[in-house]
Enzyme design. Structure first.
Site, PDB file in Angstrom:
ATOM      1  CD  GLN A 195     -22.107  20.928  53.678  1.00 28.44           C
ATOM      2  OE1 GLN A 195     -21.685  20.235  54.595  1.00 28.44           O
ATOM      3  NE2 GLN A 195     -21.946  20.582  52.397  1.00 28.44           N
ATOM      4  CG  ASP A 251     -16.991  24.282  47.758  1.00 32.45           C
ATOM      5  OD1 ASP A 251     -16.347  23.662  48.634  1.00 32.45           O
ATOM      6  OD2 ASP A 251     -17.634  23.712  46.865  1.00 32.45           O
ATOM      7  CD  GLU A 304     -22.883  11.203  53.545  1.00 30.61           C
ATOM      8  OE1 GLU A 304     -21.914  11.046  52.791  1.00 30.61           O
ATOM      9  OE2 GLU A 304     -22.954  12.129  54.384  1.00 30.61           O
ATOM     10  CG  ASP A 337     -23.674  15.869  53.340  1.00 31.84           C
ATOM     11  OD1 ASP A 337     -23.439  15.017  52.474  1.00 31.84           O
ATOM     12  OD2 ASP A 337     -22.827  16.675  53.762  1.00 31.84           O
ATOM     13  CG  ASN A 338     -20.684  14.466  56.132  1.00 33.84           C
ATOM     14  OD1 ASN A 338     -20.445  13.275  56.005  1.00 33.84           O
ATOM     15  ND2 ASN A 338     -20.136  15.382  55.357  1.00 33.84           N
ATOM     16  CE  LYS A 362     -12.959  23.355  46.437  1.00 27.65           C
ATOM     17  NZ  LYS A 362     -12.924  21.980  46.947  1.00 27.65           N
ATOM     18  CE  LYS A 411     -17.967  14.581  45.010  1.00 32.26           C
ATOM     19  NZ  LYS A 411     -17.274  14.349  46.305  1.00 32.26           N
ATOM     20  CE1 TYR A 412     -16.553  19.389  43.904  1.00 34.58           C
ATOM     21  CE2 TYR A 412     -15.852  17.283  42.985  1.00 34.58           C
ATOM     22  CZ  TYR A 412     -16.010  18.125  44.067  1.00 34.58           C
ATOM     23  OH  TYR A 412     -15.613  17.710  45.312  1.00 34.58           O
TER      24      TYR A 412
END
Length: 679
Positions: free
Chosen positions: A322, A357, A422, A393-394, A262, A535-536
């Protein structure tokens, strides 16, 4: 059709059971899901246990609370005392990190019944007969005892049955030492053991009280446009320690994928210099057990962990389960991912959001055991590197059973490990994760803005049954969450949301530099995404800017200092809300045991206008004498006021200071109590 036999089909006690055991134990608390999951406490805390314990008739009972480290063979015991209506109360203290278990044992106590009746007899013959019964009970206890206790009880039995004056012997029967030894050597042949052994997780202090600062290490470069390193991060440590933070949290620090990378503001067309999202984990340089080369080496990371601890700061890592499309796992274990009919891997989606991504794991793979083991090895690897705090994360998108197994496995070797979930998801899912072992949990705080919303939610968190296992961690912002309140409320809103987060709960955190600088621009109207999201892309912020007049640095440091100096703010269960006749002002208090430290907070929820009102304080909850004036010291401004009774006038101008954080000095406090928390 044959009729059901109400005797055979019932759950009644079978004849094979010992019907002489007459005690009932029920209504035990605390307990989570009937004992399926353990409760949580912190080392040094007292565990209060209550239960309904009763029997038929009028016999007296004895009840003990039994506890031990899990795996131990010997129970330690604490006495339980009768309250009212057959409710019993006992407590014990946890002294070490680890797993504990507790249960109850109760019995009909013939000696206690005898002792209860002894002073009530009036006729000489009744007293004499009663003393003979007491002598028999005491003599039997001497046979159960050993050593000095046995000798003492035998002598007392002889004295009770002797020919001395009745009143003298009756006083011997009522002696406290006799009662103590008879309890120690009680006849428990017909004792009832509670049907379940209940679990407890004891964790260290940072599980209950912690202050988090989220920082992207790649944005810590010495100059704009320069990629930050772990060595650059070390220059931030003195500043963060001075501000009162004890947990420094990094987003993923692993190699970032190049396929479908990204660009700035989450575009699908990255430029050659775009750095991608840290959550797109894995590239040819490695995966979850590797470090992005631009950040430094594993040795640099070790050095940073050591330096952080020298400043009283623990490093927390984000574990995101992930993979980027070019993560080594994709080639090595293609069956760990979902493949679509067109021969491509299913990337992550949360409509309307698409994460091209990122490839999520397929936890329904036939190779699920190997996948679980590999995920566990990721946590084990970073534990070996000195990390013990993980923000996951998640976690709600991964199997519950895996988390219960994995967290238990990690805690076998690292019992002081901390896991932050989170999970901004459905309440029952969040609570299940906490029951399974997550130490702390993100919450809905970011979206609770009105007085009624805050009161309802915080009452649930701190007074409801979930408090036994669910520890909230309040974040007013994250890299994913820029609420409308922060977008439009200006400096007063940032300050008020910070005060609420830092004083309503003992665990709180901020997405640091963005919060300090009150960054509030969204990528588009109606979105909670930051414009030019970190984040990017790299977002360099100089210390000169962060420490300048437009920063909240000093206010944040002041609040954290108040938190550390006032133990009332270091736990959640004492939280109580108080009346104010203005819906734009919320008022609440926290106190320590015996009201040695009393904190009263008032916050103006309106970022635009001055709000005023009259309080309706619950003086009993505050430990304040209603007949005496008391002093309130505003720890934010230094001002002192003398208040009288429950009704007191308050006025808060959000552009000056949107909150009061009062330390109360009551006439019921000793000078030493108050001075302890001054400074």
């Amino acid at each position: 059709m044959a009729e059901a036999n109400p005797i055979q089909d019932s759950d009644a006690q079978p004849l094979e059971a010992d019907g002489r055991k007459r005690v009932i134990i029920e209504g035990v608390s605390p307990v989570v899901d009937a004992g399926r999951f353990p409760i949580k406490r912190v080392v040094g805390e007292t565990v209060v246990v209550e239960a309904d314990v009763f029997t038929d008739g009028h016999d007296s009972l004895s009840c003990v609370l039994q506890y031990r480290r899990r795996g131990g063979t010997e129970w330690q015991e604490a006495p339980m005392h009768s309250l009212v209506n057959d409710r019993w109360h006992g407590e014990f203290q946890v002294l070490d990190v680890g797993l504990y278990e507790y249960t109850l044992c109760a019995w009909v106590d013939a000696f206690k019944s005898w002792r209860h009746d002894l002073p009530r007899w009036e006729q000489a013959e009744d007293i004499a007969l009663s003393l003979r019964v007491g002598a028999e009970l005491t003599e039997k206890a001497s046979r159960r005892a050993t050593g000095a206790d046995a000798q003492w009880l035998a002598k007392r039995a002889t004295a009770l049955a002797g020919d001395q004056d009745l009143d003298y012997r009756r006083q011997l029967g009522l002696d406290e030492e006799l009662a103590r030894l008879m309890h120690r050597h009680a006849d428990r042949q017909l004792a009832i053991q509670y049907e379940k052994t209940l679990g407890l997780i004891a964790e260290d202090e940072r599980a209950r009280f912690s202050t988090w600062y989220e920082l992207f290490p790649r944005s810590c470069g010495a100059a704009p446009g320069k990629h930050g390193t772990f060595r650059d991060c070390e220059t931030w440590l003195p500043r963060l320690a001075a501000m009162g933070f004890d947990v420094l949290y990094f987003p993923p620090i692993h190699p970032i994928g190049r396929i479908n990378r990204k660009g700035k503001n989450n575009t699908l067309t990255p430029g050659p210099d775009d750095v991608g999202s840290p959550w797109a984990i894995g590239a040819e340089e490695g995966g979850h057990k590797d470090i992005l080369p631009a950040l430094g080496t594993l040795g640099d990371f070790h050095h940073l962990v050591r330096k952080a601890r020298e400043h009283g700061i623990e490093l927390a890592l984000d574990i995101a389960l992930q993979c980027a499309p070019d993560h080594p796992y994709v080639k090595q274990h293609p069956d760990w991912f979902r493949w679509r009919p067109d021969g491509t891997v299913q990337y992550a989606e949360n409509p309307p959001k698409k994460y091209q991504d990122i490839y999520p794991f397929n936890f329904e793979t036939d190779d699920w055991k190997a996948l679980w083991e590999e995920i566990k090895s990721i946590f084990e690897f970073w534990v070996e590197q000195g990390v013990r705090i993980f923000r996951v994360d998640n976690p709600h998108t991964k199997p519950f059973a895996m988390w219960e197994w994995l967290i238990a496995e990690i805690k076998k070797t690292t019992p002081n490990a901390i896991f932050l979930a989170e999970a901004f998801t459905r309440p029952k899912v969040m609570h299940r994760l906490a029951k399974l072992g997550y130490t702390q949990s993100y919450t809905y705080y970011a979206w609770r803005n009105t007085k009624s919303e805050l009161i309802e939610y915080l009452t649930e968190l701190t007074q409801g049954p979930g408090r036994e296992y669910f520890r909230p961690n309040f974040w007013p912002n994250t890299p994913d969450i820029l609420t409308a309140a922060l977008q439009y409320g200006g400096r007063p809103m940032f300050m008020s949301r910070l005060v609420l987060a830092a004083t309503l709960t003992a665990n709180y955190g901020i997405y640091g530099p963005a919060f300090e600088m009150m960054e509030h621009l969204a990528v588009k109207p109606g979105s909670e995404e930051y414009l030019d999201s970190e984040k990017y892309q790299i977002r360099h912020r100089s210390f000169q800017e962060l420490d300048g007049p437009n920063s909240l640095r000093d206010f944040i440091a002041l609040l954290n200092r108040i938190r550390k100096r006032n133990p009332a703010l270091q736990a959640d269960w004492s939280l109580r809300f108080h009346e104010v006749d203005n819906e734009q002002i919320v008022c609440y208090s926290k106190t320590t045991d015996k009201h040695a430290n009393i904190i009263l907070v008032l916050v103006n929820l309106d970022p635009n206008y001055t709000q005023s009102g009259w309080t309706g304080l619950d003086l009993a909850a505050l430990g304040v004498d209603p007949n005496q004036p008391f002093q309130v010291h505003d720890l934010l401004t230094g001002a002192h006021y003398i208040w009288n009774g429950p009704r007191n006038y308050v006025e808060l101008n959000p552009h000056r200071m949107p909150a009061h954080v009062f330390r109360i000095r009551s006439s019921l406090q000793t000078e030493q109590d108050f001075d302890t928390f001054s400074g």
